[in-house]
Design an enzyme around this catalytic site. Structure first.
Site, PDB file in Angstrom:
ATOM      1  N   GLY A  22     -30.167  30.060  35.269  1.00 15.57           N
ATOM      2  CA  GLY A  22     -29.210  29.067  34.783  1.00 15.57           C
ATOM      3  C   GLY A  22     -29.368  27.956  35.755  1.00 15.57           C
ATOM      4  N   MET A  82     -32.453  33.719  30.969  1.00 14.69           N
ATOM      5  CA  MET A  82     -33.288  34.706  30.381  1.00 14.69           C
ATOM      6  C   MET A  82     -32.621  36.061  30.854  1.00 14.69           C
ATOM      7  SD  MET A  82     -35.117  33.688  28.193  1.00 14.69           S
ATOM      8  CE  MET A  82     -36.091  35.323  27.855  1.00 14.69           C
ATOM      9  N   VAL A 109     -33.571  26.748  29.268  1.00 13.51           N
ATOM     10  CA  VAL A 109     -33.398  27.989  29.754  1.00 13.51           C
ATOM     11  C   VAL A 109     -34.363  28.115  31.029  1.00 13.51           C
ATOM     12  CG1 VAL A 109     -34.889  29.287  28.300  1.00 13.51           C
ATOM     13  CG2 VAL A 109     -32.754  30.340  29.305  1.00 13.51           C
ATOM     14  N   CYS A 110     -33.543  28.975  31.874  1.00 17.27           N
ATOM     15  CA  CYS A 110     -34.624  29.559  33.192  1.00 17.27           C
ATOM     16  C   CYS A 110     -34.299  30.924  33.149  1.00 17.27           C
ATOM     17  CB  CYS A 110     -34.514  28.633  34.462  1.00 17.27           C
ATOM     18  SG  CYS A 110     -32.662  28.602  34.941  1.00 17.27           S
ATOM     19  N   HIS A 111     -34.335  31.388  34.640  1.00 19.84           N
ATOM     20  CA  HIS A 111     -34.284  32.815  34.769  1.00 19.84           C
ATOM     21  C   HIS A 111     -32.703  32.881  34.869  1.00 19.84           C
ATOM     22  CE1 HIS A 111     -35.015  37.045  36.345  1.00 19.84           C
ATOM     23  NE2 HIS A 111     -34.115  36.523  37.413  1.00 19.84           N
TER      24      HIS A 111
END
Length: 113
Positions: A69, A93, A65-67
């Site tokens: 995608g 996120m 996961v990141c901010h």
């Protein structure tokens, strides 16, 4: 990084409890992590992944996961080429928080994305 296909999963299909068998790998930068992250997530910033591969369990069910995608997609592709079986969390996120899932700080307080 190339276009290695990795599975995508919507936030509704991501578990909320993480342990040695199920890992949520957060690849955001330190400042993003410090503002808030999923409880129980493992944090390795995207740029540190190649040097820290040994910290990621190859046997675990791995969600990246990141901010939003994009970075997690690139990291998942890299991991897939290096013997892992990752799943990219679409929406990142932002989707996690938008779904009402908990976001905490390292101190255990309420965090933000």
């Amino acid at each position: 990084m190339d276009d290695t296909d990795v599975p995508q999963v919507a936030i509704g299909d991501v578990p909320t409890d993480f342990d040695d068998a199920v890992i949520l790998l957060d690849v955001r930068e330190d400042d993003e992590w410090q503002r808030g992250h999923a409880p129980g997530a493992q944090h390795i910033p995207m740029g540190d992944i190649p040097a820290r591969l040994a910290e990621i369990d190859t046997e675990a069910q791995l969600y990246v996961v990141c901010h939003a995608g994009g970075r997690s997609q690139r990291v998942a592709q890299y991991l897939a080429r290096n013997g892992y079986d990752p799943v990219n969390v679409t929406g990142g996120m932002l989707a996690w928080a938008g779904a009402g899932r908990p976001v905490v700080t390292d101190g255990g307080g309420a965090g933000t994305v």
